[in-house]
Design an enzyme around this catalytic site. Sequence first.
Site, short mmCIF file in Angstrom:
data_model
loop_
_atom_site.label_atom_id
_atom_site.label_comp_id
_atom_site.label_asym_id
_atom_site.label_seq_id
_atom_site.Cartn_x
_atom_site.Cartn_y
_atom_site.Cartn_z
N PRO A 30 0.84 -1.20 0.00
CA PRO A 30 0.00 0.00 0.00
C PRO A 30 0.88 1.25 0.00
CG PRO A 30 -0.72 -1.55 1.68
CD PRO A 30 0.60 -2.05 1.18
N LYS A 31 0.43 2.29 -0.68
CA LYS A 31 1.15 3.56 -0.69
C LYS A 31 0.56 4.46 0.40
CE LYS A 31 2.85 7.25 -3.66
NZ LYS A 31 2.62 8.31 -2.65
N TRP A 32 1.32 4.64 1.46
CA TRP A 32 0.85 5.39 2.62
C TRP A 32 0.87 6.89 2.33
CZ3 TRP A 32 -1.20 2.73 6.59
CH2 TRP A 32 -0.94 1.34 6.60
N ASP A 174 -3.00 6.03 -0.62
CA ASP A 174 -2.69 6.81 -1.80
C ASP A 174 -2.54 5.99 -3.07
OD1 ASP A 174 -2.33 9.35 -2.76
OD2 ASP A 174 -0.17 9.39 -2.41
N GLY A 175 -2.67 4.67 -2.98
CA GLY A 175 -2.44 3.81 -4.14
C GLY A 175 -1.62 2.60 -3.76
#
Length: 358
Positions: A30-32, A174-175
């Site tokens: 996961p993009k934090w 965020d993605g």
Amino acid sequence: MSLPVTPPVKPMLAKAVATIPDSGELLFEPKWDGFRCLVFRDGDELTLQSRSLKPLNRYFPEVLAELAETLPERVALDGELVVGLSGRLDFDALTERIHPAASRIALLAEQTPATFVAFDVLAIGDRPLLDEPTRVRRAALTDLAGDRLQHTPATTDPGTARHWFELFEGAGLDGVIGKPLDEPYVPGKRSMFKYKHSRTADCVVAGLRWHVDGAQGEAVGSLLLGLYDGDGVLHHVGVVGAFPVRRRRELATELAPLITEGAHPWLGEAVVEGQRLPGGVNRWRPNEQPWVPLRPERVVEVGYEHTEGGHPARFRHTAQFARWRPDREPASCGYAQLEEPARYDLDAVFRGAVKRTR
């Protein structure tokens, strides 16, 4: 510090890619949505380093205290500082932590504590790990973290990564990030891939700023964007810029007839309480930014990734110009068009869970 990897270290970066590939050679995470942070500990000495190589220690005393309890005596990590409120990440609450007053920082550390999420390891003890492949560093991080250190979930399955991309946005993420499994950690290089959410919105053009190079009125630097709320109040939601030089000059000519010194929804008696306005002073900007009011008659379609700021919201980053929309009436450009992802529990993200909550 006597670590094999010592600060300052430029973090490894990512380049934007449109779609998650059908590849088994990437580790997906996961993009934090927080502040990038490298952590270095050597005994009692502990340093939090920002992406721009500056120390963050004074702003996050609660993180220092937590890491002093959970980290081994000698280690270097890469990760993200985040703040979670009401089951999702809150970037606004995180930015409030960068404050000059120690008393304010102490209060916020108690009210909105931050968390460090580790997603890479650069060294453990006397062992440097920069040259080790991602798969080895991930295994080392998993062994190191155990049940105490908060660390990001990860998968090599593209299907799971795509599911995370859609589902975890509801928790404010965020993605997705993709790391080549057999590549080392390369400081300062865009060796990773980022897959981010992208959307479009039709916005009112209600102002502009002149480009810093050249005389006033010669070239447009950015266009100021607005959206109407349910009460018909026009809020400033961001800017669109990055035009080629020739286009900047053309825009100056095109928009000149819209420049107004009369009534404007962002000026004078038209302003209402709680309305978002351009150019104000904040902790990042000590002086007001001059801008030129335009009659709110033109509509532009822009690309954006995320919003922030609650209600009314604004675009997190500079929007991207898509096209003019002469077919749209400015009054039709409202907040209702902004997409709201389905809510998802932040704690479930930490566990890598995929069950949707209501």
